[in-house]
Each structure stands twice: as structure tokens, then as C-alpha cells.
Design an enzyme around this catalytic site. Structure first.
Site, mmCIF file in Angstrom:
data_model
loop_
_atom_site.group_PDB
_atom_site.id
_atom_site.type_symbol
_atom_site.label_atom_id
_atom_site.label_comp_id
_atom_site.label_asym_id
_atom_site.label_seq_id
_atom_site.Cartn_x
_atom_site.Cartn_y
_atom_site.Cartn_z
ATOM 1 N N LYS A 176 0.845 -1.193 0.000
ATOM 2 C CA LYS A 176 0.000 0.000 0.000
ATOM 3 C C LYS A 176 0.880 1.241 0.000
ATOM 4 O O LYS A 176 1.380 1.676 1.032
ATOM 5 C CB LYS A 176 -0.930 0.043 1.211
ATOM 6 C CG LYS A 176 -2.012 1.145 1.045
ATOM 7 C CD LYS A 176 -2.549 1.657 2.356
ATOM 8 C CE LYS A 176 -1.692 2.715 2.997
ATOM 9 N NZ LYS A 176 -1.653 4.011 2.244
ATOM 10 N N GLY A 228 6.604 4.466 9.112
ATOM 11 C CA GLY A 228 5.841 5.700 9.194
ATOM 12 C C GLY A 228 5.936 6.318 10.567
ATOM 13 O O GLY A 228 6.900 6.086 11.310
ATOM 14 N N SER A 229 4.936 7.081 10.925
ATOM 15 C CA SER A 229 4.968 7.823 12.176
ATOM 16 C C SER A 229 4.808 6.893 13.370
ATOM 17 O O SER A 229 4.212 5.813 13.269
ATOM 18 C CB SER A 229 3.860 8.876 12.192
ATOM 19 O OG SER A 229 2.592 8.251 12.348
ATOM 20 N N THR A 230 5.309 7.336 14.509
ATOM 21 C CA THR A 230 5.166 6.556 15.735
ATOM 22 C C THR A 230 3.703 6.429 16.137
ATOM 23 O O THR A 230 3.271 5.369 16.617
ATOM 24 C CB THR A 230 5.991 7.194 16.857
ATOM 25 O OG1 THR A 230 7.381 7.180 16.475
ATOM 26 C CG2 THR A 230 5.840 6.441 18.161
ATOM 27 N N ALA A 232 1.025 6.308 14.158
ATOM 28 C CA ALA A 232 0.416 5.274 13.325
ATOM 29 C C ALA A 232 0.957 3.901 13.680
ATOM 30 O O ALA A 232 0.220 2.898 13.661
ATOM 31 C CB ALA A 232 0.665 5.583 11.852
ATOM 32 N N GLY A 233 2.235 3.829 14.021
ATOM 33 C CA GLY A 233 2.835 2.563 14.411
ATOM 34 C C GLY A 233 2.195 1.978 15.657
ATOM 35 O O GLY A 233 1.991 0.755 15.762
ATOM 36 N N GLU A 250 9.046 0.318 11.649
ATOM 37 C CA GLU A 250 10.156 1.273 11.619
ATOM 38 C C GLU A 250 9.531 2.651 11.694
ATOM 39 O O GLU A 250 8.867 3.079 10.754
ATOM 40 C CB GLU A 250 11.008 1.079 10.357
ATOM 41 C CG GLU A 250 12.354 1.801 10.418
ATOM 42 C CD GLU A 250 12.273 3.217 9.896
ATOM 43 O OE1 GLU A 250 12.282 4.154 10.736
ATOM 44 O OE2 GLU A 250 12.198 3.407 8.681
ATOM 45 N N CYS A 284 13.660 9.859 8.477
ATOM 46 C CA CYS A 284 13.550 9.442 9.876
ATOM 47 C C CYS A 284 14.912 9.352 10.548
ATOM 48 O O CYS A 284 15.013 9.456 11.767
ATOM 49 C CB CYS A 284 12.825 8.100 9.965
ATOM 50 S SG CYS A 284 13.548 6.803 8.942
ATOM 51 N N GLU A 382 9.722 14.979 16.445
ATOM 52 C CA GLU A 382 10.179 14.842 15.060
ATOM 53 C C GLU A 382 9.488 15.891 14.189
ATOM 54 O O GLU A 382 8.271 15.908 14.069
ATOM 55 C CB GLU A 382 9.878 13.436 14.538
ATOM 56 C CG GLU A 382 10.478 13.163 13.178
ATOM 57 C CD GLU A 382 10.303 11.718 12.747
ATOM 58 O OE1 GLU A 382 11.248 11.154 12.168
ATOM 59 O OE2 GLU A 382 9.223 11.147 12.986
#
Length: 477
Positions: A176, A228-230, A232-233, A250, A284, A382
Site C-alpha cells: 500500500k 511511518g509515524s510513531t 500510526a505505528g 520502523e 527518519c 520529530e
């Protein structure tokens, strides 16, 4: 304008289930440069079904690893022939300077394909171990159907860091891409088909967040690989935890570059410019906290400001450009808001600030903050843009303390005339990777983070192992 009206599912170009589209907008001109279908939950269902069929009943997981590696090797040869096209496409869709696209955006994915094609020829799938009553066969088998969910900043890099090892392992994959950067994935799909990858092994559906979450939570998916972002992770980790589904995450970073007193600043600035501001600061691993001793603080601030000043801001397609636009208007607003926060917190912008360098395009002024502390938001959160914060330290122990005083632990660097001593510093900083006088992500070595920077590792043999399940077969006699 590049326009696509189909999705790549089951080895074929198929019509989408819905009528929605995604406009790809040039960050430089603010004009639409591409359009693709906006994938829906129904499209994800179809892609997972194709991947499931290819894994459960197709030839791919039943081939030897060496046979799969040979196919990945063919894909690498095709990729090599289209590197320039890929570099130009990524620059067009997300604003990466063409020099960086030619140096990293296209060559690094190619390098991953080549690395895993070679590793797969010799990687041990089975080994014999002594057991209590007889030998034990330890076997490695592919994990199954993988959902690869990737961001927009280095789109091919993050696709390939997942796709290359997953293919060699024998998995099937649903990719995706981010809605900001779907065009490069269509070029990749063409290469996959030309390489002779069996139908359904690779499926690509560009979509937004809702369809992405549907893919992640799909019961037909065995593993999620996300970059991606923390924030979303954490959401993905919660879904995978509820379903006991494997995942590799990651996530974000707020890395520190420690400038030791013996560092030769003029010679270091060339490499430091890449480490801090690669891809317009949208990386990142970017070394956005620069730690300088109070003995040389003013000197380091001046050198960093001069380094940034020497990087021209402009059209990303121009090889002379050092810093291009940010990927989207919302990203420019985010970065400018952090610049305001830094000023409000009392940090001093010795370069840059809120005045935009160009009237058109999503540009921000590359900014260097001095007089900052590690407690400020600009030092802890970030930003994902060309904003650097120079923070003073008292001694080396204090520098290590500040480097470790972060919610993140993805990368770090130290800059010194004594590389051996630099390695000693590296051992003390809690990050997943580290560089002495450079920033480098090696295909042969694991990449990932401590703390809020993620779970698991990618690249190296460890990256291949992440797509394998272990099976122990004990026998009597």
C-alpha cells in the site's frame, strides 16, 4: 500528466472497485502531475485474496529459496535499466532533489534487490541439531501474506526494504503506497511483471488511511511491515497485538549528531549536510539534534549555518538544488509551526525562520536554531523538515546523556578525528544504528530502532529472518 486507471492485483491490471481518485500534486509547482485510483476496502480484499491464493496454492513458496532469488535477481537487472526513470519520477511526485534521487532514492532499492538475490542463493533453510532422542531438523518457512504499508518520503526504499526479503523468503505481498507518492509503485509493478514474478505474489494498491487500516486488520494477512509515524505505528501494533499478527515497525527518530572537540569542522560539513538535511530534512534518520561542546559551541553554530547556507533552495529537478520543497502544504504548515514553537521557546534562529524562500511551491526556509536546550519541543519532537537545533553539552558524558535523553532511538552519529574513540561513543548511545563521521544504512546490516523508533529489524540476514517462521522437527532414531 501520468494517469493510471487500474490497480495491480493478481498479476494483472484490474479496474478499481470504486470511482475515487488520488491526485498527485507537484510540491514545486503545486500542479497536478498524476492521477491514480483511490483504493477501497473492496480492492484490499481482492488484493489479499490474490496474495492468499498465490501463497496457499501457487508455486512461489514451494520453490527453493535459490530459485526465488534468481527471479529477484532478474527483477534487479530490470530495475537497474530504469533507475534514472525511477529517480526522476520520485523527484516529480514528492520533491526530493534530483541529486538525492540519483544517489539514494533509486540506487538503494536496487542495492537491496541485488543483496537479497545474492543472500538467497546461500541462506540456510534447514539445519540439523542434536536432540535428546535423535536429531532435530530446524526449518525456516515463509511467514505467509505480508501487508507492506509505506510512507511518502523514500517510497521505493521503504517498499524494497520489505519486498526484497519477503520475496526471497517465499512470502506474497500486498503493497500500500502512500497517496502522496503512488506513481513510482506503478513503475515497479511493470518491472515485477516483466521479471516473471508469478501472479498474485506482488499486489499494489494505493490508498488512504481507512483502506490501509482495513488491510492491516485483514484476517488473511499474516504479517504487517510498516514504516511511518510513531502514532500510526502504535495503532498498527495494537491491531496486530489483538490478532497475534507478526509485525515489523520502523517509526520516527530524533537523532543526535555529537560533534567532539577534536572534529575538523570544515571537512565534516560535507558529510554532515547529508546526515542532517538529506531529502529536504524528510528522513527518519536525519541528525536534527546537533550536540556541540560549550568550548566550541559558537564555532559549531557558525559552521552549521554556513553549511546550510551553501545548500541552494530551489527546483528539485535542478541538479544544483540542495534543498527542495516539502511534500505537501500540510507538511509545510507543520514545519513552520515548529519554527514558531522554537522561537516561542526561546531558541534563536541564526539562519532561516518564517519567511518563505519562494512564492510558489511548498518551500520553507532551512532553519538553524541556537541557544536551545534538549527540553524544548524542537529538540524532542520529530519535525520532518529542514530544521536543525544546536544544543550545548559540558563534556562527553553529558553529550551521551543528551543523545540518550529522547523517546526515540533510531540512529545517531559522532564526528571526531579519532574513529576508534568514536566507536566507543557509539557503544554508549541507545540507537539501532550509528555512524562514525558519516551516516550510512548498510544492506548487509540490521536497521531499526530502540524505544519509540519501532519494533524489529530490516536489512541484513536479520531482515530476511523477519519473513520466516521457525519449525522444529524432532525424530526418534
Amino acid at each position: 500528466m501520468r494517469q493510471h486507471d487500474t490497480l495491480f492485483i493478481g498479476g494483472d491490471w484490474v479496474a478499481p472497485a470504486g470511482t475515487g481518485t488520488i491526485d498527485v500534486v507537484s510540491p514545486h509547482t503545486e500542479e497536478v502531475v498524476g492521477r491514480v485510483p483511490d483504493g477501497t476496502a473492496a480492492d484490499m480484499d481482492r488484493a489479499v485474496a490474490a496474495a492468499r491464493q498465490a501463497f496457499d496454492h501457487g508455486p512461489w513458496p514451494r520453490m527453493t529459496m535459490a530459485e526465488r532469488a534468481a527471479v529477484v535477481g532478474r527483477l534487479a537487472e530490470i530495475y537497474a535499466s530504469r533507475q534514472e526513470e525511477m529517480a526522476e519520477l520520485i523527484t516529480m511526485e514528492m520533491g526530493s532533489p534530483i541529486t538525492f534521487s540519483r544517489m539514494a532514492q533509486a540506487p538503494q532499492p536496487l542495492g537491496m534487490l541485488q543483496y537479497y538475490a545474492e543472500l538467497g542463493r546461500t541462506f540456510p533453510v534447514e539445519e540439523e541439531r542434536p536432540g535428546t532422542f535423535g536429531p532435530v531438523t530446524v526449518r525456516r518457512e515463509p511467514v505467509g501474506v505480508v501487508a507492506a504499508v509505506v510512507p511518502w518520503n523514500v517510497p521505493q526504499f521503504v517498499i524494497m526494504i520489505k519486498l526484497a526479503p519477503a520475496l526471497v523468503a517465499g512470502c506474497t505481498v500486498v503493497v500500500k503506497p502512500a497517496p502522496e507518492t503512488p506513481l513510482d509503485s506503478y513503475l515497479l509493478a511493470e518491472m515485477v511483471k516483466e521479471a516473471g514474478v508469478p501472479d498474485g505474489v506482488v499486489n499494489i494498491v494505493a490508498a488512504g488511511r481507512e483502506a490501509g487500516e482495513h488491510l492491516v486488520s485483514h484476517p488473511g494477512v499474516d504479517k504487517v511491515a510498516f514504516t511511518g509515524s510513531t502514532a500510526a505505528g502504535r495503532r498498527i501494533a495494537a491491531i496486530c497485538g489483538e490478532q497475534l499478527k507478526r509485525c515489523t515497525l520502523e517509526l520516527g527518530g530524533k537523532s543526535a549528531a555529537i560533534i567532539l572537540d577534536d572534529c575538523d569542522l570544515p571537512s565534516a560539513m560535507g558529510f554532515l549536510s547529508i546526515a542532517t538535511l538529506m531529502n529536504n530534512g524528510q528522513a527518519c534518520v536525519a541528525q536534527t539534534r546537533i550536540l556541540a561542546s560549550r568550548n566550541r559551541y559558537d564555532e559549531v553554530v557558525e559552521a552549521v549555518a554556513g553549511m546550510v547556507r551553501a545548500m541552494p533552495v530551489g527546483d528539485p529537478a535542478d541538479p544544483a538544488t540542495g534543498i527542495g520543497p516539502l511534500v505537501a502544504e500540510r507538511q509545510r504548515e507543520r514545519v513552520e509551526n515548529y519554527i514558531r514553537i522554537g522561537i516561542d521557546e526561546g531558541a534563536k534562529p541564526v539562519l532561516g525562520g518564517l519567511e518563505r524562500p519562494r512564492d510558489r511551491g511548498w518551500y520553507v526556509a532551512p532553519t538553524v536554531f541556537a541557544g536551545a536546550t534538549n527540553e524544548m519541543r524542537i529538540a524532542r519532537e520529530e519535525i520532518f523538515g529542514p530544521v536543525l537545533t544546536v544544543i550545548p553539552y559540558e563534556n562527553e558524558d553529558d553529550a551521551v546523556r543528551i543523545a540518550n535523553d529522547s523517546d526515540y532511538g533510531l540512529h545517531g552519529t559522532v564526528w571526531t578525528a579519532d574513529p576508534g574513540h568514536g566507536v566507543e561513543i557509539a557503544r554508549r548511545v541507545r540507537t539501532g544504528s550509528y555512524g562514525v563521521n558519516l551516516l550510512m544504512i548498510e544492506n548487509s546490516s540490521p536497521f531499526g530502532g530502540y524505544k519509540s523508533s519501532g519494533l524489529g529489524r530490516e536489512l541484513g540476514p536479520e531482515g530476511l529472518a523477519a519473513y520466516l517462521e521457525y519449525k522444529s522437527i524432532a525424530r526418534l532414531g
